[in-house]
Design a protein around this motif. Structure first.
Motif, PDB file in Angstrom:
ATOM      1  N   ARG A  28      52.945  41.906  73.103  1.00 40.64           N
ATOM      2  CA  ARG A  28      52.470  41.456  71.794  1.00 40.64           C
ATOM      3  C   ARG A  28      52.166  39.957  71.897  1.00 40.64           C
ATOM      4  NH1 ARG A  28      52.339  43.297  66.793  1.00 40.64           N
ATOM      5  NH2 ARG A  28      52.541  41.835  65.072  1.00 40.64           N
ATOM      6  N   GLU A  76      50.079  36.752  69.610  1.00 41.80           N
ATOM      7  CA  GLU A  76      49.292  36.294  68.477  1.00 41.80           C
ATOM      8  C   GLU A  76      49.112  34.785  68.566  1.00 41.80           C
ATOM      9  OE1 GLU A  76      50.312  39.626  65.055  1.00 41.80           O
ATOM     10  OE2 GLU A  76      51.164  37.618  64.842  1.00 41.80           O
ATOM     11  N   ASN A 110      45.326  38.651  67.012  1.00 45.41           N
ATOM     12  CA  ASN A 110      46.130  39.318  68.037  1.00 45.41           C
ATOM     13  C   ASN A 110      45.497  39.121  69.421  1.00 45.41           C
ATOM     14  OD1 ASN A 110      44.024  41.177  68.273  1.00 45.41           O
ATOM     15  ND2 ASN A 110      45.125  42.836  67.278  1.00 45.41           N
ATOM     16  N   ARG A 111      46.043  39.779  70.413  1.00 46.87           N
ATOM     17  CA  ARG A 111      45.584  39.571  71.795  1.00 46.87           C
ATOM     18  C   ARG A 111      44.173  40.096  72.050  1.00 46.87           C
ATOM     19  NH1 ARG A 111      47.598  44.264  75.552  1.00 46.87           N
ATOM     20  NH2 ARG A 111      48.129  45.839  74.008  1.00 46.87           N
ATOM     21  N   ASP A 136      48.813  47.395  69.467  1.00 51.28           N
ATOM     22  CA  ASP A 136      49.131  46.046  69.928  1.00 51.28           C
ATOM     23  C   ASP A 136      50.622  45.821  70.150  1.00 51.28           C
ATOM     24  OD1 ASP A 136      48.169  43.501  70.658  1.00 51.28           O
ATOM     25  OD2 ASP A 136      48.970  42.700  68.799  1.00 51.28           O
ATOM     26  N   ASP A 137      51.472  46.689  69.626  1.00 52.26           N
ATOM     27  CA  ASP A 137      52.916  46.520  69.819  1.00 52.26           C
ATOM     28  C   ASP A 137      53.396  47.077  71.148  1.00 52.26           C
ATOM     29  OD1 ASP A 137      53.255  45.303  67.358  1.00 52.26           O
ATOM     30  OD2 ASP A 137      53.475  47.203  66.326  1.00 52.26           O
ATOM     31  N   VAL A 175      44.335  39.389  62.172  1.00 55.16           N
ATOM     32  CA  VAL A 175      45.418  40.203  61.598  1.00 55.16           C
ATOM     33  C   VAL A 175      45.907  39.666  60.263  1.00 55.16           C
ATOM     34  CG1 VAL A 175      46.158  41.209  63.788  1.00 55.16           C
ATOM     35  CG2 VAL A 175      47.200  39.082  63.005  1.00 55.16           C
TER      36      VAL A 175
END
Length: 159
Positions: A51, A53, A75-76, A102-103, A81
């Motif tokens: 994760r 950000e 986010n990546r 994304d987690d 977000v």
């Protein structure tokens, strides 16, 4: 660039937009998670398997007075977000959840085809000096593997 100054002339105060980046040091290049930058034409942040950000804040200044601030969090996969806009005591926060997992530790190639499409978008309006006054709009969407929207639901709540 951290400042952009516009001088309108005619005895008007200059307008400055100030840019700052998250205090955690994270940025759109992947720092500090991306230590070795590969020059292979691919986005190095897409290769981060945790994760991640990063955020930026832009402040609109008229003279020395802050008129509005906008904080954006990505986010990546560089998907927006959250975005919080504050002007006086009025605040709007938009939060978006995507189909991207994304987690987890999935690479970009292993994401679902709809990964860059919004699954849920929440917009909240509120007064920072009166917690009793607020409104929330929620929009949920579903898409097929080709990106065609197959469902759209909206919900509105007010105080």
């Amino acid at each position: 660039m951290t400042d952009h100054i516009t001088d309108p002339g005619g005895d008007q105060r200059p307008i400055t937009v100030k840019y700052t980046y998250g205090a955690d040091g994270h940025n759109f290049l992947g720092y500090p998670n991306v230590v070795h930058v590969e020059n292979d034409g691919l986005d190095n942040l897409y290769k981060v398997l945790d994760r991640y950000e990063y955020e930026s804040t832009e402040k609109l200044m008229v003279g020395n007075d802050e008129v509005r601030s906008v904080t954006r969090r990505f986010n990546r996969f560089h998907l927006l977000v959250s975005e919080t806009t504050l002007q006086g005591t009025h605040q709007q926060t938009q939060t978006t959840r995507y189909y991207a997992d994304d987690d987890d530790t999935l690479s970009f190639d292993a994401q679902p085809r709809q990964c860059q499409l919004p699954k849920e978008a929440i917009t909240r309006w509120e007064l920072t000096d009166d917690a009793r006054e607020w409104r929330i709009d929620v929009e949920r969407s579903e898409y097929d593997i080709h990106g065609n929207q197959t469902l759209r639901e909206t919900l509105k709540k007010t105080s």
